[in-house]
Design a protein around this motif. Structure first.
Motif, PDB file in Angstrom:
ATOM      1  N   ILE A 399      56.157  36.607  54.370  1.00 19.34           N
ATOM      2  CA  ILE A 399      54.783  36.764  54.844  1.00 19.34           C
ATOM      3  C   ILE A 399      53.862  37.150  53.690  1.00 19.34           C
ATOM      4  O   ILE A 399      52.749  36.620  53.552  1.00 19.34           O
ATOM      5  N   GLU A 400      54.335  38.046  52.828  1.00 16.73           N
ATOM      6  CA  GLU A 400      53.543  38.498  51.677  1.00 16.73           C
ATOM      7  C   GLU A 400      53.219  37.337  50.744  1.00 16.73           C
ATOM      8  O   GLU A 400      52.107  37.253  50.214  1.00 16.73           O
ATOM      9  N   ASP A 401      54.164  36.430  50.547  1.00 20.29           N
ATOM     10  CA  ASP A 401      53.917  35.248  49.711  1.00 20.29           C
ATOM     11  C   ASP A 401      52.789  34.404  50.289  1.00 20.29           C
ATOM     12  O   ASP A 401      51.956  33.873  49.548  1.00 20.29           O
ATOM     13  N   HIS A 402      52.757  34.272  51.602  1.00 23.39           N
ATOM     14  CA  HIS A 402      51.687  33.503  52.261  1.00 23.39           C
ATOM     15  C   HIS A 402      50.332  34.191  52.101  1.00 23.39           C
ATOM     16  O   HIS A 402      49.314  33.531  51.894  1.00 23.39           O
ATOM     17  N   ILE A 403      50.319  35.532  52.197  1.00 20.26           N
ATOM     18  CA  ILE A 403      49.070  36.280  52.021  1.00 20.26           C
ATOM     19  C   ILE A 403      48.545  36.095  50.597  1.00 20.26           C
ATOM     20  O   ILE A 403      47.357  35.807  50.392  1.00 20.26           O
ATOM     21  N   LYS A 404      49.430  36.231  49.617  1.00 22.01           N
ATOM     22  CA  LYS A 404      49.036  36.071  48.210  1.00 22.01           C
ATOM     23  C   LYS A 404      48.502  34.668  47.944  1.00 22.01           C
ATOM     24  O   LYS A 404      47.503  34.490  47.241  1.00 22.01           O
ATOM     25  N   SER A 405      49.170  33.672  48.504  1.00 23.24           N
ATOM     26  CA  SER A 405      48.740  32.282  48.329  1.00 23.24           C
ATOM     27  C   SER A 405      47.349  32.062  48.923  1.00 23.24           C
ATOM     28  O   SER A 405      46.488  31.408  48.312  1.00 23.24           O
ATOM     29  N   PHE A 406      47.124  32.624  50.101  1.00 26.81           N
ATOM     30  CA  PHE A 406      45.812  32.501  50.754  1.00 26.81           C
ATOM     31  C   PHE A 406      44.721  33.155  49.912  1.00 26.81           C
ATOM     32  O   PHE A 406      43.644  32.577  49.710  1.00 26.81           O
ATOM     33  N   LEU A 407      44.983  34.353  49.415  1.00 34.54           N
ATOM     34  CA  LEU A 407      43.985  35.085  48.627  1.00 34.54           C
ATOM     35  C   LEU A 407      43.689  34.380  47.306  1.00 34.54           C
ATOM     36  O   LEU A 407      42.548  34.395  46.816  1.00 34.54           O
ATOM     37  N   ASP A 408      44.696  33.753  46.726  1.00 35.88           N
ATOM     38  CA  ASP A 408      44.489  32.990  45.486  1.00 35.88           C
ATOM     39  C   ASP A 408      43.581  31.778  45.721  1.00 35.88           C
ATOM     40  O   ASP A 408      42.751  31.434  44.868  1.00 35.88           O
ATOM     41  N   LYS A 409      43.761  31.143  46.866  1.00 31.73           N
ATOM     42  CA  LYS A 409      42.975  29.939  47.177  1.00 31.73           C
ATOM     43  C   LYS A 409      41.563  30.279  47.637  1.00 31.73           C
ATOM     44  O   LYS A 409      40.643  29.461  47.499  1.00 31.73           O
ATOM     45  N   THR A 411      38.886  32.664  46.944  1.00 28.09           N
ATOM     46  CA  THR A 411      38.268  33.675  46.093  1.00 28.09           C
ATOM     47  C   THR A 411      37.253  34.488  46.892  1.00 28.09           C
ATOM     48  O   THR A 411      36.547  33.945  47.742  1.00 28.09           O
ATOM     49  N   ASN A 412      37.210  35.765  46.626  1.00 27.16           N
ATOM     50  CA  ASN A 412      36.248  36.689  47.259  1.00 27.16           C
ATOM     51  C   ASN A 412      36.581  37.028  48.710  1.00 27.16           C
ATOM     52  O   ASN A 412      35.756  37.596  49.416  1.00 27.16           O
ATOM     53  N   PHE A 413      37.798  36.683  49.141  1.00 19.83           N
ATOM     54  CA  PHE A 413      38.292  37.167  50.430  1.00 19.83           C
ATOM     55  C   PHE A 413      39.341  38.234  50.113  1.00 19.83           C
ATOM     56  O   PHE A 413      40.267  37.992  49.335  1.00 19.83           O
ATOM     57  N   TYR A 414      39.174  39.410  50.723  1.00 24.99           N
ATOM     58  CA  TYR A 414      40.055  40.537  50.415  1.00 24.99           C
ATOM     59  C   TYR A 414      40.659  41.106  51.701  1.00 24.99           C
ATOM     60  O   TYR A 414      39.979  41.178  52.728  1.00 24.99           O
ATOM     61  N   ILE A 415      41.920  41.481  51.618  1.00 26.79           N
ATOM     62  CA  ILE A 415      42.600  42.124  52.748  1.00 26.79           C
ATOM     63  C   ILE A 415      42.914  43.558  52.361  1.00 26.79           C
ATOM     64  O   ILE A 415      43.646  43.808  51.405  1.00 26.79           O
ATOM     65  N   ASN A 416      42.318  44.492  53.092  1.00 25.17           N
ATOM     66  CA  ASN A 416      42.537  45.917  52.843  1.00 25.17           C
ATOM     67  C   ASN A 416      42.911  46.582  54.151  1.00 25.17           C
ATOM     68  O   ASN A 416      42.107  47.221  54.818  1.00 25.17           O
ATOM     69  N   SER A 417      44.164  46.369  54.531  1.00 20.86           N
ATOM     70  CA  SER A 417      44.665  46.930  55.784  1.00 20.86           C
ATOM     71  C   SER A 417      46.056  47.486  55.527  1.00 20.86           C
ATOM     72  O   SER A 417      46.686  47.154  54.524  1.00 20.86           O
ATOM     73  N   ASN A 418      46.541  48.320  56.424  1.00 17.05           N
ATOM     74  CA  ASN A 418      47.830  48.974  56.157  1.00 17.05           C
ATOM     75  C   ASN A 418      49.033  48.065  56.361  1.00 17.05           C
ATOM     76  O   ASN A 418      50.167  48.502  56.189  1.00 17.05           O
TER      77      ASN A 418
END
Length: 442
Positions: A399-409, A411-418
């Motif tokens: 799941i973390e790999d998918h989150i990182k891939s999404f954030l890389d694609k 730009t300027n979208f940030y996830i700050n949740s627990n």
């Protein structure tokens, strides 16, 4: 209906959203904060009942990074910080033969402690001979390989129950045992790493009126930027901008998005279908929180310490008990003690489906026996988190790999949740400063 354009839109006004806004506001206030409920704070909820200060969510925050120290100092809260009674705070308990047993904090205490058998104590000396892991494993597998079954069952399982309310046979060692995993990977042995590196245990803290004081203080200068009772129902992307649609049928555009909402909420509004499906796979443990205010004179077995954590073999209905007024005497009126009892988690999630009054009877009976209490309950309170704590299970790597891939694609979208890169309040505040600095530089 068309809204307005903002540099940044923050979704959620819990500690992650408000601390992000605070750090952003150091440079500009070209942002909005959307909060779906009528309250601020998210999981931080402090409630005063009959002069008891009850925490519905987190009970303390760790002063373990510069971001936390800054937000406290710069908001004039330093002189209000309450630190626990240091002597009592060191006393953490588990159950051995249904008796409260202190977890040893010194080598001398460890030698004579009943928590581990002599055989298990001797086996710890051979931890450095266990081979380094080449891939991520469960917490249970990691600890049993390096320290043995008894160490896992009697110490690690109760300890992580207090943080994640999870199942160690499913939890990711790399994410849930960050320090131990890092020591093993860098030094080949946890024991060797502990000898070579010096660690200073951070202090936990609270405030006279609960952690809600932090929320109130942060929100004072953000009144113009906060929109309560405003849910985001859709996020879409158009070129380099993001469109945010809210429940009042308004659409806003922005350059930056900071999402601080839970995974199950973000999955419903996100434009990326692939990530939305993955976010739905993050499990959340249900937690029931009970508070009991009891008269000291009715408690025969006095407890001095932080709290008690249980393991599966204890066969208790509760996960843990916090002895709140023992370490923060300001949280209870004179002559009384305050206890917080946590129920549910992965171990007993079905208990969180019981009618609260029935569950309270079960829990109170076990608490009364444990501390030898007789007499009426002066104060009681209950809160049910149907989806309480995100689980960093073994499949979280994927799941973390998918989150990182999404954030890389994107730009300027940030996830700050627990559910991403740290579960604690201090983790979220640290991530807030990092993200805000990045936005303010652009």
């Amino acid at each position: 209906m068309l809204g307005s354009h903002f540099n940044t839109i923050i979704i959620g006004a819990g500690i992650s959203g408000l601390s992000s806004a605070y750090f952003l506001s150091k440079k500009n206030k070209d942002f909005l904060i959307f909060e779906s409920s009528k309250y601020l704070g998210g999981t931080i909820k402090s409630k005063k009942i009959k002069n008891f200060i009850c925490e519905i969510g987190p009970n303390t925050v760790l002063m373990n990074n510069d971001s936390v120290k800054k937000i406290i100092k710069e908001n004039g809260l330093l002189n209000k910080v309450l630190y626990p009674d240091e002597k009592k705070n060191k006393n953490r308990y588990v159950l051995v033969n249904n008796n409260l047993t202190k977890i040893p904090t010194s080598f001398y205490e460890f030698l004579f402690s009943k928590i581990l058998s002599l055989k298990s104590k001797i086996s710890l000396l051979f931890e450095s001979f266990a081979s380094r892991h080449t891939k991520n494993v469960t917490v249970a597998d990691f600890i049993k390989k390096r320290f043995g079954n008894e160490f896992h069952d009697n110490i690690i399982e109760p300890f992580l129950t207090g943080i994640y309310a999870g199942d160690t046979s499913k939890m990711s060692a790399r994410h849930c045992l960050k320090l131990l995993w890092s020591l093993e990977q860098n030094y080949g042995s946890v024991t060797m790493g502990l000898f070579k590196k010096k660690f200073k245990k951070p202090s936990s803290f609270n405030f006279p009126n609960g952690l809600g004081e932090l929320i109130t203080t942060l929100s004072v200068n953000l009144k113009e930027e906060i929109r309560l009772n405003t849910s985001v129902i859709k996020i879409s992307k158009h070129g380099d901008l993001y469109k945010i649609k809210t429940n009042d049928n308004r659409t806003y555009t922005c350059k930056n998005v900071i999402s601080t909402v839970p995974a199950f909420t973000l999955s419903k509004i996100l434009f990326d279908r692939k990530l939305s499906l993955e976010l739905k796979n993050i499990d959340y443990s249900p937690i029931d929180v009970f508070h009991f205010g009891l008269k000291k004179k009715n408690i025969r077995d006095k407890v001095n310490g932080f709290g008690l954590l249980t393991k599966k073999n204890d066969k208790k209905s509760f996960l843990g008990i916090l002895f709140n007024s023992s370490i923060f005497n300001q949280l209870a009126p004179k002559g009384f003690e305050l206890f917080t009892v946590l129920v549910g988690g992965q171990r007993n999630r079905n208990l969180c489906k019981l009618e609260p009054k029935l569950l309270q009877e079960i829990i109170l009976n076990e608490l009364n026996q444990l501390i030898n209490h007789s007499g009426p309950v002066y104060m009681s309170n209950h809160y049910r988190w149907k989806k309480g704590i995100p689980q960093y299970n073994l499949k979280y790597d994927y799941i973390e790999d998918h989150i990182k891939s999404f954030l890389d694609k994107n730009t300027n979208f940030y996830i700050n949740s627990n559910f991403y890169r740290g579960i604690s309040v201090s983790d979220c505040i640290s991530k807030s400063e990092f993200i805000s600095k990045k936005i303010n530089r652009n």
